[in-house]
Scaffold this motif. Structure first.
Motif, PDB file in Angstrom:
ATOM      1  N   ILE A  78      17.982  13.518  23.127  1.00 49.23           N
ATOM      2  CA  ILE A  78      17.119  12.553  22.456  1.00 49.23           C
ATOM      3  C   ILE A  78      18.063  11.570  21.794  1.00 49.23           C
ATOM      4  CG2 ILE A  78      15.393  12.178  20.670  1.00 49.23           C
ATOM      5  CD1 ILE A  78      14.640  15.166  21.034  1.00 49.23           C
ATOM      6  N   GLY A  79      17.920  10.277  22.102  1.00 45.89           N
ATOM      7  CA  GLY A  79      18.891   9.356  21.553  1.00 45.89           C
ATOM      8  C   GLY A  79      18.419   7.935  21.384  1.00 45.89           C
ATOM      9  N   ARG A 134      18.367  17.681  21.278  1.00 44.40           N
ATOM     10  CA  ARG A 134      17.737  17.862  22.591  1.00 44.40           C
ATOM     11  C   ARG A 134      16.268  18.174  22.378  1.00 44.40           C
ATOM     12  NH1 ARG A 134      21.006  18.547  27.307  1.00 44.40           N
ATOM     13  NH2 ARG A 134      23.215  18.730  26.801  1.00 44.40           N
ATOM     14  N   ASP A 135      15.456  17.780  23.367  1.00 44.68           N
ATOM     15  CA  ASP A 135      14.029  18.093  23.288  1.00 44.68           C
ATOM     16  C   ASP A 135      13.756  19.432  23.965  1.00 44.68           C
ATOM     17  OD1 ASP A 135      13.951  17.615  26.042  1.00 44.68           O
ATOM     18  OD2 ASP A 135      12.806  15.760  25.878  1.00 44.68           O
ATOM     19  N   ARG A 136      12.494  19.823  24.003  1.00 45.20           N
ATOM     20  CA  ARG A 136      12.139  21.139  24.557  1.00 45.20           C
ATOM     21  C   ARG A 136      12.410  21.250  26.053  1.00 45.20           C
ATOM     22  NH1 ARG A 136       6.474  19.240  23.279  1.00 45.20           N
ATOM     23  NH2 ARG A 136       5.665  18.513  25.263  1.00 45.20           N
ATOM     24  N   ARG A 155      19.899  13.426  31.347  1.00 41.38           N
ATOM     25  CA  ARG A 155      18.630  12.764  31.029  1.00 41.38           C
ATOM     26  C   ARG A 155      18.564  12.516  29.529  1.00 41.38           C
ATOM     27  NH1 ARG A 155      13.635  13.278  34.546  1.00 41.38           N
ATOM     28  NH2 ARG A 155      14.550  13.656  36.579  1.00 41.38           N
ATOM     29  N   ILE A 156      18.086  11.320  29.177  1.00 40.94           N
ATOM     30  CA  ILE A 156      17.999  10.926  27.777  1.00 40.94           C
ATOM     31  C   ILE A 156      16.594  10.427  27.487  1.00 40.94           C
ATOM     32  CG2 ILE A 156      18.904   9.378  26.003  1.00 40.94           C
ATOM     33  CD1 ILE A 156      21.405   9.203  28.089  1.00 40.94           C
ATOM     34  N   GLN A 157      15.916  11.106  26.568  1.00 43.37           N
ATOM     35  CA  GLN A 157      14.604  10.679  26.074  1.00 43.37           C
ATOM     36  C   GLN A 157      14.868   9.717  24.929  1.00 43.37           C
ATOM     37  OE1 GLN A 157      11.310  11.365  26.925  1.00 43.37           O
ATOM     38  NE2 GLN A 157      10.822   9.915  25.334  1.00 43.37           N
TER      39      GLN A 157
END
Length: 161
Positions: A98-99, A91-93, A41-43
């Motif tokens: 995150i990218g 990476r987020d919490r 997963r990528i935010q």
């Protein structure tokens, strides 16, 4: 161009996830600002799209599912030029990468989301965000969710800013 330079600088700092390297593949859209490539997963960095359940008001004041519309627009945008390539800033919490992501033709996915009015520039460290200029452009032409009223954080409906 300045935005792209800043994004690349942020994503190539020593704190970036260099061990993971860039990820490339067909992107599956989770929601308007989250995708999945190869099981990861990528935010999308620097942007915030309405959640799938959120509504906005159009120019007539009628409700529409802007969160769902953002996800569908992202899917169409990514489908036009595959594969998608992402570079990571950490990476987020929730453990998601995150990218910043780019289509095969080089178009910046994060920037496009804000320019098209399907996301807003996420404010970081009390500034206006990486994509603030793109957001102002989208707002000035009434693109996407700016055609009516911008959304309010944590609200089922949008509110005038």
């Amino acid at each position: 161009m300045r935005t792209a330079t800043i994004a690349l600088a942020l994503l190539t700092t020593p704190g970036a996830c260099a061990a993971a390297g860039p990820l490339r593949g067909d992107a599956f859209v989770i929601d308007g600002d989250t995708i999945k490539i190869g099981g990861e997963r990528i935010q999308l960095y620097g942007v915030d799209a309405p959640e799938d359940w959120q509504f906005c008001r159009d120019e007539t004041g009628a409700d529409y599912q802007c969160g769902k519309k953002a996800a569908l627009a992202l899917e169409a945008f990514l489908s036009a030029s595959r594969p998608t390539r992402c570079r990571f800033a950490g990476r987020d919490r929730y453990g998601r990468y995150i990218g910043a992501c780019f289509r095969a033709d080089g178009k910046d996915v994060n920037q496009w989301l804000v320019e098209s009015g399907h996301a807003v520039s996420r404010e970081e460290n009390h500034d206006k965000g990486l994509y603030a200029a793109a957001q102002e452009m989208a707002r000035s032409v009434g693109a996407g969710m700016w055609r009516g009223q911008a959304r309010a954080e944590g609200s089922n409906h949008v509110a005038e800013e």
